[in-house]
Write an enzyme that holds these catalytic residues in place. Structure first.
Site, short mmCIF file in Angstrom:
data_model
loop_
_atom_site.label_atom_id
_atom_site.label_comp_id
_atom_site.label_asym_id
_atom_site.label_seq_id
_atom_site.Cartn_x
_atom_site.Cartn_y
_atom_site.Cartn_z
N LEU A 125 1.48 -28.48 19.11
CA LEU A 125 3.04 -28.72 18.51
C LEU A 125 3.12 -27.30 18.12
O LEU A 125 2.55 -26.70 17.40
CB LEU A 125 2.85 -29.76 17.37
CG LEU A 125 2.56 -31.02 17.67
CD1 LEU A 125 2.57 -31.97 16.49
CD2 LEU A 125 3.51 -31.77 18.69
N ASP A 126 4.47 -27.02 18.07
CA ASP A 126 5.06 -25.75 17.54
C ASP A 126 4.75 -25.81 16.03
O ASP A 126 4.58 -26.92 15.46
CB ASP A 126 6.54 -25.71 17.66
CG ASP A 126 6.97 -25.55 19.22
OD1 ASP A 126 6.20 -25.19 20.04
OD2 ASP A 126 8.11 -25.95 19.45
N ARG A 127 4.96 -24.58 15.57
CA ARG A 127 4.74 -24.44 13.97
C ARG A 127 5.35 -25.25 13.55
O ARG A 127 4.98 -26.03 12.43
CB ARG A 127 4.78 -22.89 13.52
CG ARG A 127 4.36 -22.67 12.18
CD ARG A 127 5.35 -21.19 11.65
NE ARG A 127 4.55 -20.13 12.38
CZ ARG A 127 3.49 -19.58 11.73
NH1 ARG A 127 3.28 -19.96 10.68
NH2 ARG A 127 3.33 -18.21 12.37
N THR A 153 7.16 -27.92 14.03
CA THR A 153 7.14 -29.70 14.62
C THR A 153 6.23 -30.07 13.73
O THR A 153 4.93 -29.65 13.67
CB THR A 153 7.04 -29.38 15.85
OG1 THR A 153 8.00 -28.74 16.66
CG2 THR A 153 6.81 -30.93 16.33
N ARG A 196 13.15 -28.73 22.87
CA ARG A 196 13.99 -27.85 22.07
C ARG A 196 15.00 -27.47 23.29
O ARG A 196 16.30 -27.37 23.07
CB ARG A 196 13.48 -26.90 21.45
CG ARG A 196 12.51 -27.41 20.23
CD ARG A 196 11.59 -26.24 19.62
NE ARG A 196 12.39 -25.15 19.10
CZ ARG A 196 11.54 -24.11 18.87
NH1 ARG A 196 10.26 -23.88 19.04
NH2 ARG A 196 12.23 -23.02 18.26
#
Length: 293
Positions: free
Chosen positions: A136-138, A140, A237
């Site tokens: 997961l993105d930082r 998220t 996104r």
């Protein structure tokens, strides 16, 4: 107080007689304690079902299962500001990550989800390391899988679509959507500055498919459920930007407007077939309170 079926090293052990969910089961067995207290017991990581640590409130109990509540667990109970262990067995973790921390990093000194899990494994004297299965993105938050063995991680990687059969997010986006549901598909490719671009035609990148469903609309924003058919970098996104409803708090693929003080993206549902045991495991987390519009 309901007498436990047995005591084990001062722990409480109960045999499940009929189907129930874990949270109400604990409330009943612990002499009708409050829902808040039962949640705190679960969150502390001291509840085991058939020997596996479980923190999921709606975990489904079946007859003949054994529930153990560990008392006076000492200093080896897992606690972290950044993540919560939702499920653990000898092969893997399901964790819930807070926004603001990387999953892993090439720099050994960085604090990441992976480094936190490795310290926990070391404290438990487990001779293994956490291996990232997906990311997961930082910024998220939500549910993630980590393996305790490289071979287990590769099992997921080699059979991802057959193993992980349902993965969903909830996003708070700018704009009031009119369409109740739909599908977004495109090819995604990074440029030299690591910005992901979307194209309806094959641009040499990776094909990505996102299904969306409108949950709620209010005050210029929409709450949307997103189901991934593919798991590409920045997929949600970029796809929400494509249809004109960028995720709030996204300076890279949105307008940067930040009404909730974080990126409005949370991985709330994860369902998969355990690659070793064959169990059908389903996990959900509540939507972040800040997403309530």
């Amino acid at each position: 107080m309901n007498n436990p079926d047995e005591k084990k090293y001062n722990n409480l052990v109960f045999k499940v007689l009929e189907c129930d969910k874990l949270l109400p089961f604990i409330m009943k067995k612990m002499n009708g304690i409050s829902r808040t207290k039962a949640k705190n017991i679960l969150s502390s990581g001291t509840v085991c079902v058939n020997g596996k640590s479980i923190t999921q409130h709606n975990f489904l109990l079946e007859p003949e299962m054994t529930v153990e509540i560990i008392r006076n667990g000492g200093g080896n109970v897992f606690k972290s500001h950044w993540l919560k262990i939702v499920y653990e067995d000898r092969y893997l973790f399901v964790i819930e990550k807070r926004n603001g921390i990387l999953c892993n990093s090439p720099h050994p000194g960085d604090e990441t989800v992976q480094s936190i899990l490795n310290k926990y494994l070391e404290s438990k004297h487990q001779r293994c390391h956490a291996h990232t299965i997906h990311r997961l993105d930082r910024d998220t938050s939500g549910l993630m899988l980590f393996a305790k063995d490289k071979k287990i991680a590769l099992m997921f990687e080699d059979n991802w679509k057959q193993t992980v059969y349902d993965r969903r997010y909830v996003a708070l986006v700018h704009g009031e959507m009119k369409k109740e549901s739909g599908t977004i598909s495109s090819w995604l490719k990074d440029n030299s500055q690591f910005v992901t671009f979307s194209d309806k035609f094959d641009n040499g990148g990776k094909y990505a498919v996102t299904h969306y469903r409108l949950l709620k609309v209010a005050d210029g924003h929409s709450l949307v459920e997103l189901q991934l058919e593919t798991g590409r970098k920045n997929q949600i996104r970029v796809h929400m930007q494509d249809i004109g409803f960028p995720v709030v708090g996204d300076p890279k693929y949105g307008d940067g407007d930040d009404p909730i003080g974080r990126l409005g993206l949370h991985a709330y549902k994860l369902c998969f077939i355990h690659p070793i045991t064959g169990e059908d495991l389903k996990f959900e987390t509540p939507f972040p309170k800040k997403f309530d519009i």
